[in-house]
Design a protein around this motif. Sequence first.
Motif, mmCIF file in Angstrom:
data_model
loop_
_atom_site.group_PDB
_atom_site.id
_atom_site.type_symbol
_atom_site.label_atom_id
_atom_site.label_comp_id
_atom_site.label_asym_id
_atom_site.label_seq_id
_atom_site.Cartn_x
_atom_site.Cartn_y
_atom_site.Cartn_z
ATOM 1 N N ALA A 121 -2.963 21.466 -6.870
ATOM 2 C CA ALA A 121 -1.851 21.129 -5.987
ATOM 3 C C ALA A 121 -0.825 20.839 -7.063
ATOM 4 C CB ALA A 121 -2.291 19.937 -5.327
ATOM 5 N N LEU A 122 -0.450 21.692 -8.050
ATOM 6 C CA LEU A 122 0.694 21.362 -8.795
ATOM 7 C C LEU A 122 1.856 21.869 -8.265
ATOM 8 C CD1 LEU A 122 -0.808 22.742 -12.194
ATOM 9 C CD2 LEU A 122 -0.917 20.355 -11.277
ATOM 10 N N PRO A 123 3.185 21.527 -8.903
ATOM 11 C CA PRO A 123 4.216 21.804 -8.282
ATOM 12 C C PRO A 123 4.478 23.422 -8.021
ATOM 13 C CG PRO A 123 4.774 20.157 -9.817
ATOM 14 C CD PRO A 123 3.439 20.500 -10.117
ATOM 15 N N ALA A 124 5.058 23.681 -6.744
ATOM 16 C CA ALA A 124 5.043 25.169 -6.677
ATOM 17 C C ALA A 124 6.516 25.657 -6.451
ATOM 18 C CB ALA A 124 4.409 25.556 -5.283
ATOM 19 N N THR A 125 7.519 24.779 -6.608
ATOM 20 C CA THR A 125 9.022 25.330 -6.283
ATOM 21 C C THR A 125 9.876 24.389 -7.520
ATOM 22 O OG1 THR A 125 9.600 23.434 -4.840
ATOM 23 C CG2 THR A 125 8.574 25.164 -3.887
ATOM 24 N N SER A 126 11.032 25.197 -7.583
ATOM 25 C CA SER A 126 11.904 24.643 -8.602
ATOM 26 C C SER A 126 12.462 23.068 -8.190
ATOM 27 C CB SER A 126 13.026 25.400 -8.856
ATOM 28 O OG SER A 126 13.741 25.621 -7.754
ATOM 29 N N LEU A 127 12.566 23.022 -6.970
ATOM 30 C CA LEU A 127 12.801 21.828 -6.215
ATOM 31 C C LEU A 127 12.081 20.801 -6.369
ATOM 32 C CD1 LEU A 127 14.849 20.118 -4.735
ATOM 33 C CD2 LEU A 127 13.641 20.844 -2.442
ATOM 34 N N GLN A 128 10.590 21.044 -6.570
ATOM 35 C CA GLN A 128 9.548 20.065 -6.716
ATOM 36 C C GLN A 128 9.662 19.465 -7.997
ATOM 37 O OE1 GLN A 128 6.118 22.076 -5.062
ATOM 38 N NE2 GLN A 128 6.157 21.011 -3.328
ATOM 39 N N LEU A 172 7.339 15.388 -2.271
ATOM 40 C CA LEU A 172 5.809 15.582 -3.366
ATOM 41 C C LEU A 172 4.922 14.959 -2.421
ATOM 42 C CD1 LEU A 172 7.454 13.964 -6.627
ATOM 43 C CD2 LEU A 172 7.290 16.427 -5.813
ATOM 44 N N ALA A 173 5.114 14.082 -1.586
ATOM 45 C CA ALA A 173 3.711 13.430 -1.065
ATOM 46 C C ALA A 173 3.120 14.385 -0.201
ATOM 47 C CB ALA A 173 4.148 12.139 -0.191
ATOM 48 N N GLY A 174 1.707 14.605 -0.462
ATOM 49 C CA GLY A 174 0.885 15.618 0.513
ATOM 50 C C GLY A 174 1.181 17.164 -0.161
ATOM 51 N N GLN A 175 2.128 17.231 -1.247
ATOM 52 C CA GLN A 175 2.163 18.469 -1.606
ATOM 53 C C GLN A 175 1.740 18.829 -3.123
ATOM 54 O OE1 GLN A 175 6.387 20.046 -0.315
ATOM 55 N NE2 GLN A 175 6.234 17.850 0.529
ATOM 56 N N VAL A 176 2.325 17.818 -3.923
ATOM 57 C CA VAL A 176 2.011 17.904 -5.517
ATOM 58 C C VAL A 176 0.946 16.717 -5.748
ATOM 59 C CG1 VAL A 176 2.897 17.592 -7.594
ATOM 60 C CG2 VAL A 176 4.396 18.810 -5.766
ATOM 61 N N ASP A 177 -0.186 16.918 -6.380
ATOM 62 C CA ASP A 177 -1.181 16.154 -7.029
ATOM 63 C C ASP A 177 -0.250 14.954 -7.413
ATOM 64 O OD1 ASP A 177 -3.845 15.487 -7.868
ATOM 65 O OD2 ASP A 177 -3.005 15.480 -9.700
ATOM 66 N N SER A 178 -0.936 13.813 -7.028
ATOM 67 C CA SER A 178 -0.287 12.531 -7.364
ATOM 68 C C SER A 178 -0.622 12.150 -8.869
ATOM 69 C CB SER A 178 -0.783 11.512 -6.206
ATOM 70 O OG SER A 178 -0.675 11.416 -5.067
ATOM 71 N N TYR A 179 -1.601 12.289 -9.121
ATOM 72 C CA TYR A 179 -2.084 12.008 -10.755
ATOM 73 C C TYR A 179 -1.137 12.799 -11.661
ATOM 74 C CZ TYR A 179 -5.870 9.483 -9.146
ATOM 75 O OH TYR A 179 -6.513 8.242 -8.269
ATOM 76 N N PHE A 180 -0.953 14.269 -11.203
ATOM 77 C CA PHE A 180 -0.040 15.008 -12.078
ATOM 78 C C PHE A 180 1.498 14.511 -12.224
ATOM 79 C CE2 PHE A 180 2.707 18.785 -12.574
ATOM 80 C CZ PHE A 180 2.458 19.193 -13.914
ATOM 81 N N ALA A 181 1.810 14.196 -10.785
ATOM 82 C CA ALA A 181 3.054 13.444 -10.712
ATOM 83 C C ALA A 181 3.410 12.122 -11.453
ATOM 84 C CB ALA A 181 3.536 13.269 -9.378
ATOM 85 N N VAL A 182 2.283 11.506 -11.612
ATOM 86 C CA VAL A 182 2.373 10.294 -12.302
ATOM 87 C C VAL A 182 2.494 10.626 -14.064
ATOM 88 C CG1 VAL A 182 1.159 8.230 -13.243
ATOM 89 C CG2 VAL A 182 1.322 8.642 -10.814
ATOM 90 N N LEU A 183 1.615 11.642 -14.302
ATOM 91 C CA LEU A 183 1.622 11.862 -15.647
ATOM 92 C C LEU A 183 3.013 12.464 -16.154
ATOM 93 C CD1 LEU A 183 -0.062 12.591 -18.304
ATOM 94 C CD2 LEU A 183 -0.679 14.873 -17.362
ATOM 95 N N VAL A 184 3.529 13.412 -15.420
ATOM 96 C CA VAL A 184 4.825 14.107 -15.640
ATOM 97 C C VAL A 184 6.106 13.043 -15.796
ATOM 98 C CG1 VAL A 184 6.662 15.533 -14.776
ATOM 99 C CG2 VAL A 184 4.135 16.170 -14.620
ATOM 100 N N ARG A 185 5.833 12.047 -14.796
ATOM 101 C CA ARG A 185 6.746 10.751 -14.625
ATOM 102 C C ARG A 185 6.600 10.071 -16.258
ATOM 103 N NH1 ARG A 185 7.263 7.604 -9.253
ATOM 104 N NH2 ARG A 185 8.965 6.536 -10.558
ATOM 105 N N VAL A 186 5.387 9.649 -16.307
ATOM 106 C CA VAL A 186 5.373 8.983 -17.643
ATOM 107 C C VAL A 186 5.587 9.661 -19.073
ATOM 108 C CG1 VAL A 186 3.593 7.868 -19.260
ATOM 109 C CG2 VAL A 186 3.274 7.492 -16.581
#
Length: 291
Positions: free
Chosen positions: A197-204, A22-36
């Motif tokens: 910078a949203l997730p681009a793969t199913s793995l992400q 994820l780091a440097g590939q997916v927007d950090s704030y979006f990652a936090v939002l999805v996690r929460v």
Amino acid sequence: MGYLVGVTALWAFSFSLIGVYLAGQVDSYFAVLVRVTLAMLVFLPFLRPSLLRGKQRLALMALGAIQLGVMYTFFYHSFLLLAVPEVLLFTIFTPVYIALLDDLMFKRFTPIYLVTAVLAVIGAGVIRYDGVDSGFWLGFLVVQGANLCFAIGQVGYRRLASGLPPTLAWHNVFGWFFIGAMLVALPAFLLFGNNSALPATSLQWGVLAWLGLVASGVGYFAWNQGATKVDAGTLAIMNNALVPAGLVVNLVIWNRDAELDKLLLGAAIMGASLWLNHWWLQRRKVAAAAS
């Protein structure tokens, strides 16, 4: 203690997933939002509003907003100001904040907790220290903001739990914690997020699902429950146990470079701080029984 050890192992593995996928590939704030969001969805079906009074619900929401929402906002912003080794180095001061805040909230002063917390910081510093550059003070303060938020959340949760019935079913109220975090994570993404910078793969997406449902959902619930079952000294020390655990996972699974001599020395120092804390607790129990 079992809760804290289990979550440490869980977060050590998850930290590597973030760094690799994820780091440097997916927007950090979006990652936090999805996690929460995913963590909140785990607990919403169990939510029983009647179990807490209005002020108690607001307190739990505030703890989630601080410990998760504001903390992550500080933490991810720090990567814009500092190199990764500097961010990692500056996160090691959390145990000291926990020791001081716990005494403050419970209106006491326990010097041994501060001593063992400082030992934990030294141990983590031995492992993580890789030098710092000049002009890093703003970044240092931002990381300390993240550390302080995480410490406030943990100690505040201990304080809130101490005033509630011991039989309370926490899984029926913990949804308020993530609702509070959502009240910070959503505006943070809308204000600072990068839609390109949203997730681009199913793995992400799969990594984000794991981080949200397990690392955040199960992880924060179990960690905070564990925080109510140990003394402040043990909690402070365990906040830095992720350092050697994370490096071991990185080394074993992804074969990343790690200085084993520093890892072993730092882990030994943190182990000594745990032993010292345990020895002091046992000594206090013996003295109390004799009086």
